[in-house]
Design an enzyme around this catalytic site. Structure first.
Site, PDB file in Angstrom:
ATOM      1  N   LYS A 155     101.968 -37.954  64.375  1.00 49.12           N
ATOM      2  CA  LYS A 155     102.069 -37.448  62.993  1.00 49.12           C
ATOM      3  C   LYS A 155     101.018 -38.059  62.055  1.00 49.12           C
ATOM      4  O   LYS A 155      99.896 -37.586  62.029  1.00 49.12           O
ATOM      5  CB  LYS A 155     103.486 -37.637  62.463  1.00 49.12           C
ATOM      6  CG  LYS A 155     104.516 -36.933  63.400  1.00 49.12           C
ATOM      7  CD  LYS A 155     105.811 -36.617  62.751  1.00 49.12           C
ATOM      8  CE  LYS A 155     106.861 -36.162  63.742  1.00 49.12           C
ATOM      9  NZ  LYS A 155     107.117 -34.751  63.806  1.00 49.12           N
ATOM     10  N   ASP A 210     109.791 -45.893  69.344  1.00 48.86           N
ATOM     11  CA  ASP A 210     109.176 -44.597  69.068  1.00 48.86           C
ATOM     12  C   ASP A 210     108.901 -44.546  67.569  1.00 48.86           C
ATOM     13  O   ASP A 210     109.815 -44.368  66.761  1.00 48.86           O
ATOM     14  CB  ASP A 210     110.126 -43.471  69.509  1.00 48.86           C
ATOM     15  CG  ASP A 210     109.544 -42.089  69.253  1.00 48.86           C
ATOM     16  OD1 ASP A 210     108.675 -41.961  68.363  1.00 48.86           O
ATOM     17  OD2 ASP A 210     109.974 -41.150  69.937  1.00 48.86           O
ATOM     18  N   TYR A 260     115.338 -38.971  69.455  1.00 49.38           N
ATOM     19  CA  TYR A 260     114.360 -37.904  69.717  1.00 49.38           C
ATOM     20  C   TYR A 260     113.072 -38.541  70.220  1.00 49.38           C
ATOM     21  O   TYR A 260     112.454 -39.329  69.509  1.00 49.38           O
ATOM     22  CB  TYR A 260     114.099 -37.145  68.413  1.00 49.38           C
ATOM     23  CG  TYR A 260     113.316 -35.857  68.529  1.00 49.38           C
ATOM     24  CD1 TYR A 260     113.894 -34.633  68.215  1.00 49.38           C
ATOM     25  CD2 TYR A 260     111.988 -35.850  68.927  1.00 49.38           C
ATOM     26  CE1 TYR A 260     113.180 -33.449  68.303  1.00 49.38           C
ATOM     27  CE2 TYR A 260     111.261 -34.668  69.022  1.00 49.38           C
ATOM     28  CZ  TYR A 260     111.862 -33.482  68.712  1.00 49.38           C
ATOM     29  OH  TYR A 260     111.154 -32.301  68.792  1.00 49.38           O
TER      30      TYR A 260
HETATM   31  C1  LIG Z   1     110.695 -39.702  66.808  1.00 44.45           C
HETATM   32  C2  LIG Z   1     109.848 -38.621  67.429  1.00 44.45           C
HETATM   33  N1  LIG Z   1     109.275 -38.851  68.604  1.00 44.45           N
HETATM   34  C3  LIG Z   1     108.491 -37.929  69.202  1.00 44.45           C
HETATM   35  C4  LIG Z   1     108.261 -36.708  68.625  1.00 44.45           C
HETATM   36  C5  LIG Z   1     107.425 -35.683  69.327  1.00 44.45           C
HETATM   37  O1  LIG Z   1     106.213 -35.485  68.703  1.00 44.45           O
HETATM   38  P1  LIG Z   1     105.407 -34.124  68.932  1.00 44.45           P
HETATM   39  O2  LIG Z   1     106.150 -33.043  68.215  1.00 44.45           O
HETATM   40  O3  LIG Z   1     104.054 -34.424  68.371  1.00 44.45           O
HETATM   41  O4  LIG Z   1     105.360 -33.903  70.419  1.00 44.45           O
HETATM   42  C6  LIG Z   1     108.837 -36.417  67.384  1.00 44.45           C
HETATM   43  C7  LIG Z   1     108.600 -35.118  66.734  1.00 44.45           C
HETATM   44  O5  LIG Z   1     109.114 -34.813  65.681  1.00 44.45           O
HETATM   45  C8  LIG Z   1     109.675 -37.394  66.776  1.00 44.45           C
HETATM   46  O6  LIG Z   1     110.314 -37.131  65.631  1.00 44.45           O
END
Ligand SMILES: Cc1ncc(COP(=O)(O)O)c(C=O)c1O
Length: 434
Positions: free
Chosen positions: A264, A236, A141
């Site tokens: 986050k 990430d 993700y």
């Molecule tokens: C691993 C990861 N990367 C990126 C994101 C995207 O973040 P945002 O929701 O702030 O765009 C998330 C969101 O949960 C995530 O879990």
């Protein structure tokens, strides 16, 4: 509808939401619940029902909702102005804290969401390598950009490294820009990198993919094979940053990437995210260093705003205190153990997977090493169990328990009882189903 008591006021809000929002929601969780407030490790809905909260706003509220110190810092900042679109002391201090904590971080660029951070990290890798293809892992993700929404959650994954789009509205051509590898499979990843090394701009990975820990040696091997070909490795760390350890997954697993993305926790509940990484790659964000040709264009109205920065900084200060991570891990470890015991007693085949600050169940008897293993889980049982838990005062996402520093022994006891009770009913329901 679930069986919680719904007051008229909440019912009216749900009706209004259905009138004015597509699907009646912000797109995140079901429409049947409207949260009124959160404090510590608990939230309350508009009908006054109380929940132990393992959703934690999808992760940012690691130190708990409305932490008094975070609230005080934000309240002190607001009368001085909420955003300037210019450098400010608070944002600079947050960048400094990130550079001090995160092993790969020489420099930091602020954004507002994890989606943006991942998008710009991929762009930075492209600018640096002067190539365009990015490799990601199936089930990984990385936000909601066209590039990230490739083989995030394919229902019927095929056997090729060619991605499958997860959303309508993505240009067909984006499929040619991405390559998909299986998480935790060193050999397959190695051979894809070898085959595509001359086209690859970078490799992006969640070092802890959703709720799946890396197999021993996987991240080390990935680091080695990308470094061999000079391909930037992006971690990430939107979820894992300041959660698995103060220095994130790179500290926790002992592997340093070239770039990472954060979100986050670093915003303490406000819209703050960042790309951080090696000096020579981050230099592409600087026109004076790189010149027009190699300059990576990036501007954001609210980037580095002082309210998000003080909320994030105060959150990091709380996490830095002795015992904070020990406590989060102890809570998570106890919860994971209790959940395993409860499932064992119920006799339902299931695996508890994750790390103590972040875990969940997959209803399967198989091992969980990658996205396809999670697909083998019984999704209907998962949905039912989550619903039964919500009816018993447990708030969580579809497939994650986020543990907070604010969760108490009483929260653990309450959760243990809710698990036992919900599993009794689940067993009865399964029997009735035959
Ligand atoms: C691993 C990861 N990367 C990126 C994101 C995207 O973040 P945002 O929701 O702030 O765009 C998330 C969101 O949960 C995530 O879990």
């Amino acid at each position: 509808m679930d069986t919680r008591a719904h007051a008229d006021a909440e019912r009216e809000l749900i009706e209004t939401a259905k009138r004015v929002l597509p699907g009646g929601t912000f797109g995140n969780v079901p429409a049947e619940i409207v949260i009124r407030e959160g404090r510590g490790g608990r939230v309350w809905d508009e009908s006054g029902n109380e929940y132990v909260d393992f959703l934690l706003g999808s992760g940012p509220m690691l130190v708990g909702h409305a932490h008094p110190e975070v609230t005080a810092a934000v309240e002190a900042q607001i009368p001085k102005g909420t955003t300037y679109f210019a450098n400010n002391r608070q944002g600079i201090a947050l960048a400094e804290a990130i550079v001090e904590a995160v092993p790969c971080a020489d420099k930091v660029r602020f954004l507002c969401t994890g989606t943006e951070a991942d998008l710009y990290a991929m762009r930075a890798a492209r600018a640096f390598r002067k190539r365009s293809k990015i490799m990601k892992f199936e089930g990984g993700y990385h936000g909601m950009s066209d590039y990230a929404l490739m083989s995030l959650a394919p229902k019927r994954p095929g056997n090729s490294s060619r991605p499958l789009p997860d959303s309508a509205g993505i240009p067909e051509s984006v499929r040619d820009e991405m390559l998909i590898a299986p998480f935790n499979d060193v050999e397959a990843t190695q051979s894809l990198i070898r085959e595509h090394k001359d086209e690859l701009a970078g490799v992006i990975v969640e070092p802890f993919q959703r709720i799946i820990p890396p197999a021993p040696g996987f991240l080390q091997a990935l680091r080695k094979m990308t470094a061999e070909h000079g391909i930037p490795l992006i971690f990430d760390e939107v979820v894992t940053g300041f959660r698995l350890a103060y220095g994130g997954a790179q500290e926790y697993y002992g592997v340093t990437p070239d770039l990472c993305t954060l979100g986050k926790v670093i915003g303490g509940g406000f819209a703050v995210a960042a790309v951080a990484g090696r000096e020579e790659i981050m230099a592409h964000f600087d026109r004076a260093t790189k010149g027009d040709e190699d300059f990576l264009f990036q501007i954001g109205t609210l980037s580095g705003n002082p309210v998000g920065a003080v909320a994030g900084l105060t959150t990091l200060e709380i996490l830095k205190r002795p015992g904070a991570y020990e406590r989060i891990f102890a809570t998570g470890r106890e919860l994971m153990g209790l959940l395993r015991d409860a499932l064992g007693r119920a006799g339902i085949p299931a695996k508890v997977t994750g790390e103590p600050p972040l875990f969940d169940i997959v209803f399967t008897s198989g091992e969980i090493r990658n996205y396809r293993d999670t697909l083998a889980g019984d999704a209907e049982t998962m949905r039912q169990f989550n619903k039964l838990l919500r009816e018993r005062g447990i708030m969580k996402g579809e497939s994650k328990y986020y543990v907070s520093l604010a969760h108490t022994a009483e929260d653990i006891r309450f959760t243990k009882d809710a698990w036992a009770d919900a599993l009794d009913e689940l067993v009865a329901l399964r029997k009735a189903r035959g």
